[in-house]
Design a protein around this motif. Sequence first.
Motif, PDB file in Angstrom:
ATOM      1  N   LEU A  26       0.820  -1.214   0.000  1.00  0.00           N
ATOM      2  CA  LEU A  26       0.000   0.000   0.000  1.00  0.00           C
ATOM      3  C   LEU A  26       0.856   1.268   0.000  1.00  0.00           C
ATOM      4  O   LEU A  26       0.327   2.371  -0.131  1.00  0.00           O
ATOM      5  CB  LEU A  26      -0.926   0.011   1.228  1.00  0.00           C
ATOM      6  CG  LEU A  26      -2.040  -1.037   1.194  1.00  0.00           C
ATOM      7  CD1 LEU A  26      -2.748  -1.106   2.541  1.00  0.00           C
ATOM      8  CD2 LEU A  26      -3.033  -0.718   0.090  1.00  0.00           C
ATOM      9  N   ARG A  30      -1.856   3.551  -3.622  1.00  0.00           N
ATOM     10  CA  ARG A  30      -3.087   3.056  -4.228  1.00  0.00           C
ATOM     11  C   ARG A  30      -3.983   2.420  -3.179  1.00  0.00           C
ATOM     12  O   ARG A  30      -3.557   2.125  -2.064  1.00  0.00           O
ATOM     13  CB  ARG A  30      -2.753   2.025  -5.300  1.00  0.00           C
ATOM     14  CG  ARG A  30      -2.241   2.631  -6.565  1.00  0.00           C
ATOM     15  CD  ARG A  30      -2.052   1.567  -7.605  1.00  0.00           C
ATOM     16  NE  ARG A  30      -1.185   0.506  -7.091  1.00  0.00           N
ATOM     17  CZ  ARG A  30      -0.859  -0.566  -7.808  1.00  0.00           C
ATOM     18  NH1 ARG A  30      -1.333  -0.723  -9.022  1.00  0.00           N
ATOM     19  NH2 ARG A  30      -0.070  -1.489  -7.305  1.00  0.00           N
ATOM     20  N   ALA A  31      -5.249   2.205  -3.554  1.00  0.00           N
ATOM     21  CA  ALA A  31      -6.185   1.507  -2.677  1.00  0.00           C
ATOM     22  C   ALA A  31      -6.402   0.124  -3.259  1.00  0.00           C
ATOM     23  O   ALA A  31      -6.716  -0.018  -4.436  1.00  0.00           O
ATOM     24  CB  ALA A  31      -7.501   2.268  -2.586  1.00  0.00           C
ATOM     25  N   THR A  33      -7.863  -4.124  -2.753  1.00  0.00           N
ATOM     26  CA  THR A  33      -8.901  -4.931  -2.116  1.00  0.00           C
ATOM     27  C   THR A  33      -8.273  -5.990  -1.220  1.00  0.00           C
ATOM     28  O   THR A  33      -7.082  -6.260  -1.289  1.00  0.00           O
ATOM     29  CB  THR A  33      -9.755  -5.646  -3.177  1.00  0.00           C
ATOM     30  OG1 THR A  33      -8.921  -6.588  -3.852  1.00  0.00           O
ATOM     31  CG2 THR A  33     -10.309  -4.653  -4.177  1.00  0.00           C
ATOM     32  N   THR A  56      -7.394  -1.227  10.304  1.00  0.00           N
ATOM     33  CA  THR A  56      -8.314  -0.101  10.132  1.00  0.00           C
ATOM     34  C   THR A  56      -8.749   0.437  11.496  1.00  0.00           C
ATOM     35  O   THR A  56      -8.741   1.641  11.731  1.00  0.00           O
ATOM     36  CB  THR A  56      -9.542  -0.545   9.329  1.00  0.00           C
ATOM     37  OG1 THR A  56      -9.106  -1.071   8.080  1.00  0.00           O
ATOM     38  CG2 THR A  56     -10.471   0.620   9.097  1.00  0.00           C
ATOM     39  N   LEU A  61      -5.120   2.132   8.493  1.00  0.00           N
ATOM     40  CA  LEU A  61      -5.739   2.102   7.174  1.00  0.00           C
ATOM     41  C   LEU A  61      -7.101   2.793   7.196  1.00  0.00           C
ATOM     42  O   LEU A  61      -7.704   2.976   8.247  1.00  0.00           O
ATOM     43  CB  LEU A  61      -5.933   0.654   6.709  1.00  0.00           C
ATOM     44  CG  LEU A  61      -4.683  -0.227   6.629  1.00  0.00           C
ATOM     45  CD1 LEU A  61      -5.041  -1.603   6.100  1.00  0.00           C
ATOM     46  CD2 LEU A  61      -3.629   0.428   5.763  1.00  0.00           C
ATOM     47  N   SER A  62      -7.555   3.159   6.019  1.00  0.00           N
ATOM     48  CA  SER A  62      -8.928   3.631   5.878  1.00  0.00           C
ATOM     49  C   SER A  62      -9.557   2.835   4.749  1.00  0.00           C
ATOM     50  O   SER A  62      -8.881   2.383   3.829  1.00  0.00           O
ATOM     51  CB  SER A  62      -8.959   5.120   5.570  1.00  0.00           C
ATOM     52  OG  SER A  62      -8.382   5.368   4.307  1.00  0.00           O
ATOM     53  N   VAL A  63     -10.848   2.645   4.849  1.00  0.00           N
ATOM     54  CA  VAL A  63     -11.565   1.810   3.889  1.00  0.00           C
ATOM     55  C   VAL A  63     -12.541   2.657   3.101  1.00  0.00           C
ATOM     56  O   VAL A  63     -13.044   3.665   3.590  1.00  0.00           O
ATOM     57  CB  VAL A  63     -12.348   0.679   4.600  1.00  0.00           C
ATOM     58  CG1 VAL A  63     -12.565  -0.476   3.667  1.00  0.00           C
ATOM     59  CG2 VAL A  63     -11.626   0.246   5.840  1.00  0.00           C
ATOM     60  N   GLU A  64     -12.799   2.201   1.907  1.00  0.00           N
ATOM     61  CA  GLU A  64     -13.698   2.920   1.021  1.00  0.00           C
ATOM     62  C   GLU A  64     -14.557   1.872   0.323  1.00  0.00           C
ATOM     63  O   GLU A  64     -14.027   1.033  -0.409  1.00  0.00           O
ATOM     64  CB  GLU A  64     -12.861   3.689   0.001  1.00  0.00           C
ATOM     65  CG  GLU A  64     -13.570   4.764  -0.738  1.00  0.00           C
ATOM     66  CD  GLU A  64     -12.562   5.475  -1.650  1.00  0.00           C
ATOM     67  OE1 GLU A  64     -12.947   5.865  -2.749  1.00  0.00           O
ATOM     68  OE2 GLU A  64     -11.384   5.597  -1.248  1.00  0.00           O
ATOM     69  N   TYR A  71     -12.068  -1.026  -0.733  1.00  0.00           N
ATOM     70  CA  TYR A  71     -10.703  -0.620  -1.029  1.00  0.00           C
ATOM     71  C   TYR A  71     -10.007  -0.110   0.231  1.00  0.00           C
ATOM     72  O   TYR A  71     -10.553   0.728   0.952  1.00  0.00           O
ATOM     73  CB  TYR A  71     -10.692   0.465  -2.107  1.00  0.00           C
ATOM     74  CG  TYR A  71     -11.090  -0.060  -3.461  1.00  0.00           C
ATOM     75  CD1 TYR A  71     -10.141  -0.702  -4.248  1.00  0.00           C
ATOM     76  CD2 TYR A  71     -12.387   0.061  -3.937  1.00  0.00           C
ATOM     77  CE1 TYR A  71     -10.485  -1.201  -5.492  1.00  0.00           C
ATOM     78  CE2 TYR A  71     -12.739  -0.434  -5.177  1.00  0.00           C
ATOM     79  CZ  TYR A  71     -11.777  -1.063  -5.947  1.00  0.00           C
ATOM     80  OH  TYR A  71     -12.119  -1.560  -7.177  1.00  0.00           O
ATOM     81  N   HIS A  72      -8.823  -0.625   0.437  1.00  0.00           N
ATOM     82  CA  HIS A  72      -8.038  -0.234   1.611  1.00  0.00           C
ATOM     83  C   HIS A  72      -6.852   0.612   1.184  1.00  0.00           C
ATOM     84  O   HIS A  72      -6.196   0.291   0.208  1.00  0.00           O
ATOM     85  CB  HIS A  72      -7.534  -1.481   2.335  1.00  0.00           C
ATOM     86  CG  HIS A  72      -8.621  -2.398   2.769  1.00  0.00           C
ATOM     87  ND1 HIS A  72      -9.109  -2.422   4.055  1.00  0.00           N
ATOM     88  CD2 HIS A  72      -9.348  -3.309   2.088  1.00  0.00           C
ATOM     89  CE1 HIS A  72     -10.068  -3.322   4.144  1.00  0.00           C
ATOM     90  NE2 HIS A  72     -10.230  -3.884   2.970  1.00  0.00           N
ATOM     91  N   ARG A  73      -6.586   1.661   1.942  1.00  0.00           N
ATOM     92  CA  ARG A  73      -5.403   2.488   1.686  1.00  0.00           C
ATOM     93  C   ARG A  73      -4.820   2.962   3.012  1.00  0.00           C
ATOM     94  O   ARG A  73      -5.463   2.853   4.061  1.00  0.00           O
ATOM     95  CB  ARG A  73      -5.750   3.682   0.799  1.00  0.00           C
ATOM     96  CG  ARG A  73      -6.824   4.598   1.355  1.00  0.00           C
ATOM     97  CD  ARG A  73      -6.737   5.986   0.726  1.00  0.00           C
ATOM     98  NE  ARG A  73      -6.337   5.941  -0.664  1.00  0.00           N
ATOM     99  CZ  ARG A  73      -7.181   5.977  -1.702  1.00  0.00           C
ATOM    100  NH1 ARG A  73      -8.466   6.066  -1.467  1.00  0.00           N
ATOM    101  NH2 ARG A  73      -6.731   5.935  -2.926  1.00  0.00           N
TER     102      ARG A  73
END
Lengths: 236, 236
Positions: A26, A30-31, A33, A56, A61-64, A71-73
């Motif tokens: 990461l 990029r984000a 899966t 998270t 991390l933050s999730v979208e 998506y994790h970034r």
Amino acid sequence: MTSNARFAELATLSGDPARASMLFALMDGRALTAAELARVAGITPQTASGHLSRMTAGGLLSVEKQGRHRYHRLATPSVAHMLETIMQVAAELDPDRQRPIVGPRDPALRKARACYDHFAGRLGVALADALVERGHVELTSDAGLLTESGIAFLGEIGIDTGPMLQRRTLRSGRVLCRPCLDWSERRPHLAGAVGAAICTQSMRNGWTRRRDDTRAVLVTPAGERIFRETFGARIE
Amino acid sequence: MTSNARFAELATLSGDPARASMLFALMDGRALTAAELARVAGITPQTASGHLSRMTAGGLLSVEKQGRHRYHRLATPSVAHMLETIMQVAAELDPDRQRPIVGPRDPALRKARACYDHFAGRLGVALADALVERGHVELTSDAGLLTESGIAFLGEIGIDTGPMLQRRTLRSGRVLCRPCLDWSERRPHLAGAVGAAICTQSMRNGWTRRRDDTRAVLVTPAGERIFRETFGARIE
DNA sequence: GCGATGCTACGGCCGGCGCCGTAACGTTCG
DNA sequence: CGAACGTTACGGCGCCGGCCGTAGCATCGC
């Protein structure tokens, strides 16, 4: 002393080999899966999912959500910076790993890749060198400063430094200009808001392009010319 | 991919609560014995010894034998920097811990303390502010630069900047001048070679004194005057 | 709707390791 | 030289947590 607990939690979260692999993946900003991250870590998606939840919850991390994908970034630039400094210590105490064999095997990765939100590899180092040589930025091993001439130069290539300068307060916030040790070149490249802006601008103007499945960055012919003629960088 | 393993090892070593306590205690740059570190971590000396061995083998600490004592200290400035960045992330994601109640309870610690090899607390922040105000250093949230006037000023108080400037190469090495987020004041103070030199000089000239059993630093009357009149710092 | 896909939740196994107690070793001091 | 102290070495206990398998929930395509 809850600060101690937070500290230990962050380090523990970063310390598991599988999680470290995912964080590494990461680092290009990029984000990804859970399935993709599971693949790079060599574990099943279920296990990866658990790791991702913990990271998270722990603030790494933050999730979208997007459709049936999540998506994790990396949560913040600070987290990327934290990972960098740990990598730096790791690099320093590997005396056996000498210059030639260090870093990624893939030549494309060695030439140009993304490091969170800025360029790394020979491209990143060459750009940093060129900007220093022309007096646009000043860099020491762990500190950097954007000069007046640098502000003008960035303006010429279409980067508005206004918003960055706005935040030149001494509080926490986005980094203006900062070196980041390149793990393949063993020399600093440009990070911080300036490094990120150059990267963004390059992508938008088609000077560089991301490759789908890797951290490697492709330099287009137009980019080759711009980097050589406008930046004055020599990417051998 | 051994770099991944190194990374994970470093993070794991920092991630245990007991070890984190010891690392915290060593953040003031002093060298402490296993027994002292065991006390701050709340574990027995045997257990602490095991932790210390692992951290030494892992490259986080270095040991120094002296008689029947073995003194442990952080191995390199990079390690201290690494711990700082982890602390910074930890501080950022603690939204509940607001300004007034943050940091150490001890008023002496809040006023002045050592942070690895430089000053922190209100003293550290005030010195940094004063140096910035007079144009001796330039600081952004994550970058710093020593100016010509700063070099002259340091010369006046007896600090030779020659050796530091020698190493202004872009390779790895000692930091020239860099901000370090103060966890009680939530604002940066001065770290890097400049911060360390000021701290060393203050101790040598009797402007400040270490207190034996804590990270707190005592500002002597002479120091109060120097910091106020020569540095132009206001430590309220 | 129905199945396929991406992801998460739960249970069970097991290895790693943090902890202590006991014991041995080295240094210091009387 | 012997007692005291700091430190390391070893054995054993217990628990946390990483891993997988199966199962359950959402979302998308037909």
